[in-house]
Scaffold this active site. Sequence first.
Site, PDB file in Angstrom:
ATOM      1  CG  ASP A  21      32.396  53.602  59.030  1.00 28.40           C
ATOM      2  OD1 ASP A  21      32.116  54.932  58.596  1.00 28.40           O
ATOM      3  OD2 ASP A  21      33.389  53.466  60.065  1.00 28.40           O
ATOM      4  N   GLY A  24      32.113  59.796  54.796  1.00 31.35           N
ATOM      5  CA  GLY A  24      32.512  61.312  55.045  1.00 31.35           C
ATOM      6  C   GLY A  24      33.925  61.350  54.769  1.00 31.35           C
ATOM      7  NE  ARG A  25      36.576  57.992  58.200  1.00 31.96           N
ATOM      8  CZ  ARG A  25      36.577  56.983  58.558  1.00 31.96           C
ATOM      9  NH1 ARG A  25      37.468  56.191  58.774  1.00 31.96           N
ATOM     10  NH2 ARG A  25      35.386  56.168  58.905  1.00 31.96           N
ATOM     11  NE  ARG A  34      29.469  63.501  57.676  1.00 34.83           N
ATOM     12  CZ  ARG A  34      30.426  62.601  58.175  1.00 34.83           C
ATOM     13  NH1 ARG A  34      31.880  62.994  58.185  1.00 34.83           N
ATOM     14  NH2 ARG A  34      30.054  61.417  58.345  1.00 34.83           N
ATOM     15  CG  HIS A  38      26.431  59.859  53.212  1.00 34.77           C
ATOM     16  ND1 HIS A  38      26.986  58.973  53.846  1.00 34.77           N
ATOM     17  CD2 HIS A  38      26.174  60.843  53.952  1.00 34.77           C
ATOM     18  CE1 HIS A  38      27.213  59.507  54.918  1.00 34.77           C
ATOM     19  NE2 HIS A  38      26.797  60.544  55.090  1.00 34.77           N
ATOM     20  CB  SER A  66      23.639  53.155  63.562  1.00 35.97           C
ATOM     21  OG  SER A  66      24.124  54.427  63.924  1.00 35.97           O
ATOM     22  CD1 TRP A  70      18.016  58.002  65.011  1.00 35.28           C
ATOM     23  CD2 TRP A  70      17.334  59.564  63.602  1.00 35.28           C
ATOM     24  NE1 TRP A  70      17.033  57.232  64.566  1.00 35.28           N
ATOM     25  CE2 TRP A  70      16.736  58.134  63.382  1.00 35.28           C
ATOM     26  CE3 TRP A  70      17.049  60.323  62.757  1.00 35.28           C
ATOM     27  CZ2 TRP A  70      15.721  57.886  62.258  1.00 35.28           C
ATOM     28  CZ3 TRP A  70      16.238  60.215  61.818  1.00 35.28           C
ATOM     29  CH2 TRP A  70      15.524  59.185  61.536  1.00 35.28           C
ATOM     30  NE  ARG A  72      26.945  59.905  61.352  1.00 35.44           N
ATOM     31  CZ  ARG A  72      27.685  59.465  60.268  1.00 35.44           C
ATOM     32  NH1 ARG A  72      27.593  59.769  59.105  1.00 35.44           N
ATOM     33  NH2 ARG A  72      28.579  58.354  60.692  1.00 35.44           N
ATOM     34  CG  LEU A 132      21.195  38.995  47.418  1.00 37.40           C
ATOM     35  CD1 LEU A 132      22.411  37.986  47.906  1.00 37.40           C
ATOM     36  CD2 LEU A 132      21.825  40.244  46.828  1.00 37.40           C
ATOM     37  CB  SER A 197      29.212  50.780  65.022  1.00 38.21           C
ATOM     38  OG  SER A 197      30.667  51.445  64.930  1.00 38.21           O
TER      39      SER A 197
HETATM   40  C1  IPE Z   1      27.961  52.746  61.600  1.00 37.22           C
HETATM   41  O1  IPE Z   1      29.002  53.618  61.187  1.00 37.22           O
HETATM   42  C2  IPE Z   1      26.958  52.891  60.926  1.00 37.22           C
HETATM   43  C3  IPE Z   1      26.590  52.452  59.501  1.00 37.22           C
HETATM   44  C4  IPE Z   1      27.586  52.046  58.878  1.00 37.22           C
HETATM   45  C5  IPE Z   1      25.385  52.729  59.295  1.00 37.22           C
HETATM   46  P1  IPE Z   1      29.364  54.928  61.996  1.00 37.22           P
HETATM   47  O2  IPE Z   1      30.475  55.853  61.273  1.00 37.22           O
HETATM   48  O3  IPE Z   1      28.208  55.506  62.418  1.00 37.22           O
HETATM   49  O4  IPE Z   1      30.194  54.155  63.278  1.00 37.22           O
HETATM   50  P2  IPE Z   1      30.855  54.840  64.279  1.00 37.22           P
HETATM   51  O5  IPE Z   1      30.033  56.146  64.829  1.00 37.22           O
HETATM   52  O6  IPE Z   1      32.259  55.332  63.761  1.00 37.22           O
HETATM   53  O7  IPE Z   1      31.224  53.915  65.271  1.00 37.22           O
HETATM   54  C1  IPE Z   2      29.033  55.525  56.570  1.00 37.71           C
HETATM   55  O1  IPE Z   2      30.159  56.716  56.328  1.00 37.71           O
HETATM   56  C2  IPE Z   2      27.800  56.081  56.347  1.00 37.71           C
HETATM   57  C3  IPE Z   2      26.770  56.216  57.473  1.00 37.71           C
HETATM   58  C4  IPE Z   2      27.259  56.039  58.722  1.00 37.71           C
HETATM   59  C5  IPE Z   2      25.602  56.396  57.107  1.00 37.71           C
HETATM   60  P1  IPE Z   2      30.279  57.716  57.521  1.00 37.71           P
HETATM   61  O2  IPE Z   2      29.467  58.709  57.139  1.00 37.71           O
HETATM   62  O3  IPE Z   2      30.377  57.155  58.785  1.00 37.71           O
HETATM   63  O4  IPE Z   2      31.865  58.027  57.127  1.00 37.71           O
HETATM   64  P2  IPE Z   2      32.949  58.682  58.144  1.00 37.71           P
HETATM   65  O5  IPE Z   2      33.140  57.445  58.961  1.00 37.71           O
HETATM   66  O6  IPE Z   2      32.651  59.813  58.713  1.00 37.71           O
HETATM   67  O7  IPE Z   2      34.253  58.742  57.213  1.00 37.71           O
HETATM   68 MG    MG Z   3      31.584  56.547  59.984  1.00 33.98          MG
END
Ligand code: IPE
Ligand code: IPE
Ligand code: MG
Length: 249
Positions: A21, A24-25, A34, A38, A66, A70, A72, A132, A197
Amino acid sequence: MNTEQQIDLTRIPEHIAVIMDGNGRWAKKQGQDRLFGHSFGVDAVRQTVNACQKLGVRYLTMYAFSTENWGRPKAEVDGLMELMVRTIVGEIPDLMKRKVRIHGIGDLEGLPEDCKAEMYNAIEVTKNNTGLHLILALNYSAKWEITKAVKKIAEKTKAGDLDPIAVNEELISANLSTAAFPDPELLIRTSGEMRLSNFLLWQCAYSEFYFTEVLWPDFNEEELYKAVIDFQFRERRFGKTSEQIINVE
Ligand code: IPE
Ligand code: IPE
Ligand code: MG
């Protein structure tokens, strides 16, 4: 002594699960889109795989997409799917060299055609690898997985192939997509969020949780070692008292 040397190699978790996680930030901090975050996250995956191999971890599960993701913006979802396809295809030669075996958990059937095809191909071509086990959670959610398992069990019961008395924890585990894997002893989540999550709700019943502020693209071998060291300081009591645990050792 460097971080890796502080690890007790006789007490390595057999299965580590990771909620990647913060992409994006991380991108936002650099003033970027974003998707930029990734794509940098892919290198963190490579480093995590390397570190797990060095330590002798047998199973590594990574939450890549997750069911809820979808929701997003379409451009991000499309970009993530493209990145997934590119990464799976691009990494296969190296994964073969490393003897990594790919598995998929989640609703793979619900993925776009090319992504689904490449996932099935990666599972097939790596199936005889003995290193692995890399388990990718794609279009995954724990509630979806548990619901599917309950449905399967209910159908067998209805058909008269299963006595409800035989429904126990083992049977439920055996009907999950993780049936072939042990439960993770250690769950890591990056970016400072402290929630599951919808990830591995059943399987993490007794996992140790490790949360770090590090954003996923900044995660690396060193960060994985730190998580394992932290894990090795935990006392896993499974409901017993500390004295009982110490006396057994
Ligand atoms: C959880 O991260 C899903 C994945 C890492 C694939 P999210 O960023 O989607 O989770 P929430 O929405 O903050 O709980
Ligand atoms: C995790 O990073 C990647 C996925 C959920 C696919 P995020 O995209 O959730 O990044 P933040 O949480 O917005 O920073
Ligand atoms: Mg996230």
